[in-house]
Scaffold this motif. Structure first.
Motif, PDB file in Angstrom:
ATOM      1  N   PHE A   3      69.313  48.961  -7.294  1.00 44.98           N
ATOM      2  CA  PHE A   3      69.476  49.556  -5.968  1.00 44.98           C
ATOM      3  C   PHE A   3      68.391  49.096  -4.995  1.00 44.98           C
ATOM      4  O   PHE A   3      68.118  49.776  -4.010  1.00 44.98           O
ATOM      5  CB  PHE A   3      69.474  51.082  -6.072  1.00 44.98           C
ATOM      6  N   ASN A   4      67.781  47.933  -5.259  1.00 42.59           N
ATOM      7  CA  ASN A   4      66.743  47.427  -4.366  1.00 42.59           C
ATOM      8  C   ASN A   4      67.272  47.089  -2.980  1.00 42.59           C
ATOM      9  O   ASN A   4      66.510  47.064  -2.021  1.00 42.59           O
ATOM     10  CB  ASN A   4      66.061  46.201  -4.975  1.00 42.59           C
ATOM     11  N   PHE A  32      65.933  54.493  -6.539  1.00 42.43           N
ATOM     12  CA  PHE A  32      66.157  54.022  -5.172  1.00 42.43           C
ATOM     13  C   PHE A  32      64.805  53.823  -4.480  1.00 42.43           C
ATOM     14  O   PHE A  32      64.220  54.771  -3.964  1.00 42.43           O
ATOM     15  CB  PHE A  32      66.982  55.039  -4.379  1.00 42.43           C
ATOM     16  N   PRO A  33      64.291  52.588  -4.460  1.00 41.39           N
ATOM     17  CA  PRO A  33      62.963  52.363  -3.896  1.00 41.39           C
ATOM     18  C   PRO A  33      62.897  52.443  -2.369  1.00 41.39           C
ATOM     19  O   PRO A  33      61.801  52.508  -1.815  1.00 41.39           O
ATOM     20  CB  PRO A  33      62.601  50.961  -4.383  1.00 41.39           C
ATOM     21  N   ASN A  34      64.031  52.452  -1.695  1.00 41.85           N
ATOM     22  CA  ASN A  34      64.051  52.462  -0.228  1.00 41.85           C
ATOM     23  C   ASN A  34      64.658  53.768   0.269  1.00 41.85           C
ATOM     24  O   ASN A  34      65.872  53.902   0.389  1.00 41.85           O
ATOM     25  CB  ASN A  34      64.862  51.272   0.291  1.00 41.85           C
ATOM     26  N   ILE A  58      66.897  55.339  11.740  1.00 43.98           N
ATOM     27  CA  ILE A  58      67.651  54.414  10.898  1.00 43.98           C
ATOM     28  C   ILE A  58      67.438  52.985  11.375  1.00 43.98           C
ATOM     29  O   ILE A  58      67.237  52.074  10.567  1.00 43.98           O
ATOM     30  CB  ILE A  58      69.146  54.784  10.881  1.00 43.98           C
ATOM     31  N   GLU A  59      67.447  52.779  12.676  1.00 45.09           N
ATOM     32  CA  GLU A  59      67.237  51.438  13.226  1.00 45.09           C
ATOM     33  C   GLU A  59      65.845  50.907  12.858  1.00 45.09           C
ATOM     34  O   GLU A  59      65.683  49.722  12.547  1.00 45.09           O
ATOM     35  CB  GLU A  59      67.411  51.452  14.745  1.00 45.09           C
ATOM     36  N   LYS A  65      69.303  44.755   6.610  1.00 47.05           N
ATOM     37  CA  LYS A  65      68.818  44.076   5.402  1.00 47.05           C
ATOM     38  C   LYS A  65      69.313  44.726   4.099  1.00 47.05           C
ATOM     39  O   LYS A  65      69.056  44.227   3.028  1.00 47.05           O
ATOM     40  CB  LYS A  65      67.295  43.975   5.404  1.00 47.05           C
ATOM     41  N   TYR A  66      70.049  45.826   4.220  1.00 52.81           N
ATOM     42  CA  TYR A  66      70.540  46.531   3.042  1.00 52.81           C
ATOM     43  C   TYR A  66      72.036  46.289   2.840  1.00 52.81           C
ATOM     44  O   TYR A  66      72.798  46.193   3.791  1.00 52.81           O
ATOM     45  CB  TYR A  66      70.269  48.041   3.162  1.00 52.81           C
ATOM     46  N   GLU A  67      72.435  46.227   1.591  1.00 53.56           N
ATOM     47  CA  GLU A  67      73.845  46.073   1.251  1.00 53.56           C
ATOM     48  C   GLU A  67      74.593  47.402   1.345  1.00 53.56           C
ATOM     49  O   GLU A  67      75.796  47.425   1.595  1.00 53.56           O
ATOM     50  CB  GLU A  67      73.988  45.502  -0.165  1.00 53.56           C
TER      51      GLU A  67
END
Length: 70
Positions: A3-4, A32-34, A58-59, A65-67
């Motif tokens: 989940f990187n 979940f590191p982020n 959020i912005e 950069k996240y899937e």
């Protein structure tokens, strides 16, 4: 599963703050590191203002950069 490339957003309830989400953040960080925990002014603030502030937070997390975002 890795989940990187996932961003998790933990949002507190009304009359609370991001401090109320710190327990959950600590529990989830290994997987979940982020994780972001926005501090929204849910008292004495309109819903539109809260939504605008959440969108700004959020912005700042650079969502492109996240899937996945949860």
């Amino acid at each position: 599963m890795n989940f990187n490339n996932t961003l998790v957003i933990l949002i507190h309830g009304f009359c609370r703050s991001s401090k109320n989400m710190q327990y959950w953040k600590r529990q989830l960080l290994d997987t979940f590191p982020n994780i972001i925990t926005p501090n929204l002014p849910t008292t004495y603030c309109s819903m539109a203002d809260c939504v605008a502030l959440l969108a700004k937070e959020i912005e700042q997390a650079n969502p492109s950069k996240y899937e996945a975002i949860y």
